[in-house]
Scaffold this motif. Sequence first.
Motif, PDB file in Angstrom:
ATOM      1  N   ARG A 176       0.714  -1.138  -0.022  1.00  0.00           N
ATOM      2  CA  ARG A 176       0.037  -0.038  -0.118  1.00  0.00           C
ATOM      3  C   ARG A 176       1.024   1.293   0.151  1.00  0.00           C
ATOM      4  NH1 ARG A 176      -1.927   2.896   4.110  1.00  0.00           N
ATOM      5  NH2 ARG A 176      -3.584   4.121   3.622  1.00  0.00           N
ATOM      6  N   GLY A 177       0.584   2.209  -0.866  1.00  0.00           N
ATOM      7  CA  GLY A 177       1.493   3.357  -1.049  1.00  0.00           C
ATOM      8  C   GLY A 177       2.435   3.247  -1.738  1.00  0.00           C
ATOM      9  N   GLY A 178       2.891   2.060  -2.355  1.00  0.00           N
ATOM     10  CA  GLY A 178       4.233   1.878  -3.042  1.00  0.00           C
ATOM     11  C   GLY A 178       3.755   2.143  -4.613  1.00  0.00           C
ATOM     12  N   MET A 179       4.439   1.554  -5.445  1.00  0.00           N
ATOM     13  CA  MET A 179       4.553   1.729  -6.924  1.00  0.00           C
ATOM     14  C   MET A 179       3.784   0.813  -7.610  1.00  0.00           C
ATOM     15  SD  MET A 179       8.230   3.502  -7.686  1.00  0.00           S
ATOM     16  CE  MET A 179       9.143   2.055  -8.010  1.00  0.00           C
ATOM     17  N   GLY A 180       3.135  -0.045  -6.838  1.00  0.00           N
ATOM     18  CA  GLY A 180       2.608  -1.326  -7.652  1.00  0.00           C
ATOM     19  C   GLY A 180       1.577  -0.683  -8.754  1.00  0.00           C
ATOM     20  N   ALA A 181       0.888   0.438  -8.787  1.00  0.00           N
ATOM     21  CA  ALA A 181       0.006   0.489  -9.857  1.00  0.00           C
ATOM     22  C   ALA A 181       0.655   1.420 -10.849  1.00  0.00           C
ATOM     23  CB  ALA A 181      -1.005   1.569  -9.364  1.00  0.00           C
ATOM     24  N   VAL A 189       1.390  -7.654   0.116  1.00  0.00           N
ATOM     25  CA  VAL A 189       2.479  -7.653   1.336  1.00  0.00           C
ATOM     26  C   VAL A 189       1.671  -7.727   2.498  1.00  0.00           C
ATOM     27  CG1 VAL A 189       4.011  -5.824   1.998  1.00  0.00           C
ATOM     28  CG2 VAL A 189       3.682  -6.032  -0.387  1.00  0.00           C
ATOM     29  N   ALA A 190       0.676  -6.996   2.830  1.00  0.00           N
ATOM     30  CA  ALA A 190       0.187  -6.902   4.206  1.00  0.00           C
ATOM     31  C   ALA A 190       0.077  -8.231   4.811  1.00  0.00           C
ATOM     32  CB  ALA A 190      -1.013  -6.206   4.141  1.00  0.00           C
ATOM     33  N   GLU A 191      -0.718  -9.284   4.147  1.00  0.00           N
ATOM     34  CA  GLU A 191      -0.914 -10.520   4.698  1.00  0.00           C
ATOM     35  C   GLU A 191      -0.446 -11.659   3.965  1.00  0.00           C
ATOM     36  OE1 GLU A 191      -5.428 -10.796   6.098  1.00  0.00           O
ATOM     37  OE2 GLU A 191      -5.393  -8.740   4.959  1.00  0.00           O
ATOM     38  N   GLY A 195     -19.847 -20.095 -14.297  1.00  0.00           N
ATOM     39  CA  GLY A 195     -19.421 -19.012 -15.338  1.00  0.00           C
ATOM     40  C   GLY A 195     -19.171 -17.676 -14.831  1.00  0.00           C
ATOM     41  N   SER A 196     -19.306 -17.435 -13.657  1.00  0.00           N
ATOM     42  CA  SER A 196     -18.643 -16.246 -12.904  1.00  0.00           C
ATOM     43  C   SER A 196     -17.003 -16.350 -13.094  1.00  0.00           C
ATOM     44  CB  SER A 196     -19.119 -16.028 -11.465  1.00  0.00           C
ATOM     45  OG  SER A 196     -18.564 -17.059 -10.649  1.00  0.00           O
ATOM     46  N   ILE A 197     -16.694 -15.226 -12.957  1.00  0.00           N
ATOM     47  CA  ILE A 197     -15.111 -14.644 -13.239  1.00  0.00           C
ATOM     48  C   ILE A 197     -14.745 -13.709 -12.132  1.00  0.00           C
ATOM     49  CG2 ILE A 197     -13.278 -13.679 -14.719  1.00  0.00           C
ATOM     50  CD1 ILE A 197     -15.384 -14.348 -17.132  1.00  0.00           C
ATOM     51  N   VAL A 198     -13.739 -13.969 -11.611  1.00  0.00           N
ATOM     52  CA  VAL A 198     -13.002 -13.151 -10.594  1.00  0.00           C
ATOM     53  C   VAL A 198     -11.557 -12.571 -10.869  1.00  0.00           C
ATOM     54  CG1 VAL A 198     -12.230 -12.908  -7.958  1.00  0.00           C
ATOM     55  CG2 VAL A 198     -14.344 -14.158  -8.591  1.00  0.00           C
ATOM     56  N   THR A 199     -11.356 -11.204 -10.893  1.00  0.00           N
ATOM     57  CA  THR A 199     -10.033 -10.859 -11.127  1.00  0.00           C
ATOM     58  C   THR A 199      -9.714  -9.868 -10.094  1.00  0.00           C
ATOM     59  OG1 THR A 199      -8.564  -9.706 -12.689  1.00  0.00           O
ATOM     60  CG2 THR A 199     -10.631  -8.440 -12.180  1.00  0.00           C
ATOM     61  N   PRO A 200      -8.494  -9.934  -9.516  1.00  0.00           N
ATOM     62  CA  PRO A 200      -7.921  -9.142  -8.316  1.00  0.00           C
ATOM     63  C   PRO A 200      -8.299  -7.846  -8.367  1.00  0.00           C
ATOM     64  CG  PRO A 200      -6.207 -11.070  -8.776  1.00  0.00           C
ATOM     65  CD  PRO A 200      -7.172 -10.928  -9.791  1.00  0.00           C
ATOM     66  N   ALA A 201      -8.623  -7.197  -7.478  1.00  0.00           N
ATOM     67  CA  ALA A 201      -9.030  -5.712  -7.520  1.00  0.00           C
ATOM     68  C   ALA A 201      -7.579  -4.896  -7.448  1.00  0.00           C
ATOM     69  CB  ALA A 201      -9.794  -5.169  -5.959  1.00  0.00           C
ATOM     70  N   THR A 202      -7.831  -3.668  -7.992  1.00  0.00           N
ATOM     71  CA  THR A 202      -6.906  -2.930  -8.411  1.00  0.00           C
ATOM     72  C   THR A 202      -6.331  -2.094  -7.159  1.00  0.00           C
ATOM     73  OG1 THR A 202      -8.284  -1.165  -8.888  1.00  0.00           O
ATOM     74  CG2 THR A 202      -7.481  -2.423 -10.695  1.00  0.00           C
ATOM     75  N   GLY A 203      -5.255  -1.458  -6.803  1.00  0.00           N
ATOM     76  CA  GLY A 203      -4.636  -0.728  -5.624  1.00  0.00           C
ATOM     77  C   GLY A 203      -3.283  -1.116  -5.807  1.00  0.00           C
ATOM     78  N   THR A 204      -2.898  -2.148  -5.607  1.00  0.00           N
ATOM     79  CA  THR A 204      -1.238  -2.299  -5.541  1.00  0.00           C
ATOM     80  C   THR A 204      -1.184  -3.112  -6.782  1.00  0.00           C
ATOM     81  OG1 THR A 204      -1.654  -4.285  -4.177  1.00  0.00           O
ATOM     82  CG2 THR A 204      -1.185  -2.397  -2.977  1.00  0.00           C
ATOM     83  N   ILE A 205      -1.968  -3.489  -7.645  1.00  0.00           N
ATOM     84  CA  ILE A 205      -1.565  -4.142  -8.990  1.00  0.00           C
ATOM     85  C   ILE A 205      -1.609  -3.006 -10.244  1.00  0.00           C
ATOM     86  CG2 ILE A 205      -2.328  -6.543  -8.152  1.00  0.00           C
ATOM     87  CD1 ILE A 205      -4.786  -5.888 -10.175  1.00  0.00           C
ATOM     88  N   LEU A 206      -1.093  -3.479 -11.333  1.00  0.00           N
ATOM     89  CA  LEU A 206      -1.048  -2.713 -12.453  1.00  0.00           C
ATOM     90  C   LEU A 206      -2.117  -2.912 -13.215  1.00  0.00           C
ATOM     91  CD1 LEU A 206       0.009  -2.026 -15.775  1.00  0.00           C
ATOM     92  CD2 LEU A 206       1.136  -0.568 -13.885  1.00  0.00           C
ATOM     93  N   GLU A 207      -2.882  -1.642 -13.549  1.00  0.00           N
ATOM     94  CA  GLU A 207      -4.309  -1.571 -14.040  1.00  0.00           C
ATOM     95  C   GLU A 207      -3.922  -2.004 -15.527  1.00  0.00           C
ATOM     96  OE1 GLU A 207      -6.859   1.406 -13.035  1.00  0.00           O
ATOM     97  OE2 GLU A 207      -5.723   1.798 -11.170  1.00  0.00           O
TER      98      GLU A 207
END
Length: 357
Positions: free
Chosen positions: A192-197, A227-229, A248-260
């Motif tokens: 969090r607060g890093g450069m991940g995005a 990183v946190a957990e 048929g449902s799809i999940v993708t990790p939420a943004t914040g620390t990942i590159l969009e």
Amino acid sequence: MQISTTLSTETVDDARLAEILANPGFGIHFTDHMFTVEWTPEKGWHDARITPYGPLSLDPATAVLHYAQETFEGMKAYRREDGSVWTFRPEANAARMARSSQRLAFPELPVDDFVAAVDALVQVDERWVPDGEGEKSLYIRPFMIATETFLGVRPSQHVTFMVIASPAGAYFKGGIKPVSLWLTEEYTRAGRGGMGAAKTGGNYASSLVAQQEATANGCDQVVFLDVAEGKYVEELGGMNMYFVFKDGSIVTPATGTILEGITRSSIIQIADGLGHQVTERRFSIDEWRDGITSGDIVEIFACGTAAVITPVGALKWDGGEVGAPASQELTMRIRQALVDVQYGRAEDSFGWMHHVV
Ligand SMILES: *Cc1c(COP(=O)(O)O)cnc(C)c1O
């Protein structure tokens, strides 16, 4: 933005170009020209120019070489069957570079100037855009670097934005095959607060040792956890992830620390159009392991500009392994739908394509 052009007098000849385009590889050959524009606080963005491709001359004390104040983009130009050349959502790359620039304390390059720079380079080097057969394309690499000669730590007062381009062959030679993944428990990507995005070289520098670990363990790519957990799936070194469930449902990790990823966001729209509900949320590594074991997860894929979409196979970690998901059917359907829009073989219902030549 006024762009001056100095044409190369030593362009690659037609016979050699044909040879290169027949088997371009990735990031090996570069076109005849490059685009440059510079920024200073006094003049703003100035001196936009297309010049012959060639080495830069940099003072050894140039800031970027020491503190990695740098951002980049990755995008492609596609040639259609009628010969015309198009880019895919270039404003999205421009907007993302502006966000990365903010994070890296750079001045922002206006979206229109970014798109104009890419257009200008692709137009002058149009003959370098391979035909679309076998998913060939022209890979475009815009980047921004801190070019002040100064060893102090503060935002550079001289900034250079450039665009270079390189013909690219199909990411998968000899057919699409699932990538195997190594789960690194030692290294992380961004907190969090890093450069991940931000799309910045530092994130790639930090991923290399984890990628080495993956290779040493017989895997193609590395997957990072939060990183946190140390529990939630983030992304691969340079690709976003998707999980498809039996219903048929799809999940993708939420943004914040990942590159969009722009591929990531395009897939959300395509999948939605195919009637699949896509949820952006935290996705734990246990949910992955359990979902494969129980059969609840039927497909996993990763996405990015270079590969478009690649099916994900087995997941290995220190002391264990789960196998590949059962299917690749939806993965390949979404992939085909996206590639067809990019090469102009399907209707561009989202208005994603930008005509360059
Ligand atoms: C560029 C990148 C992606 C993919 O983004 P696209 O816009 O889809 O190419 C994913 N992860 C990281 C870390 C990246 O740098």
